[in-house]
Design a protein around this motif. Sequence first.
Motif, PDB file in Angstrom:
ATOM      1  N   GLN A  31       0.839  -1.207   0.000  1.00  0.00           N
ATOM      2  CA  GLN A  31       0.000   0.000   0.000  1.00  0.00           C
ATOM      3  C   GLN A  31       0.870   1.253   0.000  1.00  0.00           C
ATOM      4  O   GLN A  31       2.000   1.252   0.478  1.00  0.00           O
ATOM      5  CB  GLN A  31      -0.906  -0.015   1.231  1.00  0.00           C
ATOM      6  N   ILE A  32       0.330   2.342  -0.552  1.00  0.00           N
ATOM      7  CA  ILE A  32       1.024   3.633  -0.592  1.00  0.00           C
ATOM      8  C   ILE A  32       0.411   4.558   0.464  1.00  0.00           C
ATOM      9  O   ILE A  32      -0.805   4.670   0.563  1.00  0.00           O
ATOM     10  CB  ILE A  32       0.868   4.308  -1.980  1.00  0.00           C
ATOM     11  N   ILE A  33       1.279   5.191   1.261  1.00  0.00           N
ATOM     12  CA  ILE A  33       0.815   6.178   2.233  1.00  0.00           C
ATOM     13  C   ILE A  33       1.807   7.330   2.252  1.00  0.00           C
ATOM     14  O   ILE A  33       3.022   7.107   2.341  1.00  0.00           O
ATOM     15  CB  ILE A  33       0.617   5.580   3.651  1.00  0.00           C
ATOM     16  N   GLY A  34       1.305   8.531   2.144  1.00  0.00           N
ATOM     17  CA  GLY A  34       2.160   9.719   2.149  1.00  0.00           C
ATOM     18  C   GLY A  34       3.212   9.692   1.060  1.00  0.00           C
ATOM     19  O   GLY A  34       4.308  10.222   1.230  1.00  0.00           O
ATOM     20  N   GLY A  35       2.913   9.045  -0.062  1.00  0.00           N
ATOM     21  CA  GLY A  35       3.857   8.955  -1.165  1.00  0.00           C
ATOM     22  C   GLY A  35       4.875   7.840  -1.021  1.00  0.00           C
ATOM     23  O   GLY A  35       5.703   7.627  -1.901  1.00  0.00           O
ATOM     24  N   ALA A  36       4.831   7.100   0.083  1.00  0.00           N
ATOM     25  CA  ALA A  36       5.775   6.003   0.318  1.00  0.00           C
ATOM     26  C   ALA A  36       5.053   4.663   0.205  1.00  0.00           C
ATOM     27  O   ALA A  36       3.899   4.535   0.602  1.00  0.00           O
ATOM     28  CB  ALA A  36       6.400   6.131   1.702  1.00  0.00           C
ATOM     29  N   LYS A  37       5.752   3.665  -0.329  1.00  0.00           N
ATOM     30  CA  LYS A  37       5.186   2.323  -0.456  1.00  0.00           C
ATOM     31  C   LYS A  37       5.578   1.483   0.753  1.00  0.00           C
ATOM     32  O   LYS A  37       6.747   1.452   1.148  1.00  0.00           O
ATOM     33  CB  LYS A  37       5.694   1.648  -1.727  1.00  0.00           C
ATOM     34  N   VAL A  38       4.597   0.808   1.363  1.00  0.00           N
ATOM     35  CA  VAL A  38       4.857  -0.098   2.485  1.00  0.00           C
ATOM     36  C   VAL A  38       5.420  -1.384   1.889  1.00  0.00           C
ATOM     37  O   VAL A  38       4.711  -2.148   1.241  1.00  0.00           O
ATOM     38  CB  VAL A  38       3.575  -0.376   3.292  1.00  0.00           C
ATOM     39  N   ALA A  39       6.719  -1.607   2.065  1.00  0.00           N
ATOM     40  CA  ALA A  39       7.390  -2.750   1.446  1.00  0.00           C
ATOM     41  C   ALA A  39       7.322  -4.006   2.304  1.00  0.00           C
ATOM     42  O   ALA A  39       7.162  -5.111   1.784  1.00  0.00           O
ATOM     43  CB  ALA A  39       8.844  -2.404   1.151  1.00  0.00           C
ATOM     44  N   GLU A  40       7.450  -3.841   3.626  1.00  0.00           N
ATOM     45  CA  GLU A  40       7.488  -5.006   4.513  1.00  0.00           C
ATOM     46  C   GLU A  40       7.025  -4.610   5.908  1.00  0.00           C
ATOM     47  O   GLU A  40       7.383  -3.545   6.403  1.00  0.00           O
ATOM     48  CB  GLU A  40       8.917  -5.554   4.576  1.00  0.00           C
ATOM     49  N   ILE A  41       6.239  -5.494   6.521  1.00  0.00           N
ATOM     50  CA  ILE A  41       5.795  -5.291   7.901  1.00  0.00           C
ATOM     51  C   ILE A  41       6.316  -6.468   8.722  1.00  0.00           C
ATOM     52  O   ILE A  41       6.063  -7.626   8.385  1.00  0.00           O
ATOM     53  CB  ILE A  41       4.256  -5.219   8.002  1.00  0.00           C
ATOM     54  N   THR A  42       7.077  -6.168   9.771  1.00  0.00           N
ATOM     55  CA  THR A  42       7.548  -7.207  10.687  1.00  0.00           C
ATOM     56  C   THR A  42       6.958  -6.927  12.066  1.00  0.00           C
ATOM     57  O   THR A  42       6.245  -5.943  12.254  1.00  0.00           O
ATOM     58  CB  THR A  42       9.095  -7.224  10.787  1.00  0.00           C
TER      59      THR A  42
END
Length: 70
Positions: A31-42
């Motif tokens: 997902q994209i938030i504030g122009g940044a892509k969420v690449a990985e969630i740990t």
Amino acid sequence: VKRETLNLQQILSSKNRKIAVINDTLVVEGQIIGGAKVAEITNQWVKVIYKGRSTNLIMTATIKEYDREK
């Protein structure tokens, strides 16, 4: 153009799903938030990519202060 500050507030994970709360918004990987892509969630951090550069967001304790008027 100034980049929006991303504030990691919570990480929720189970066997099948990882969700983070950034700037009061639920996000998932990709997902994209504030122009940044969420690449990985740990369980410890969230990696975001902004304009080709990756950054790890970590949760920080926040204390909200309230002014009391008499």
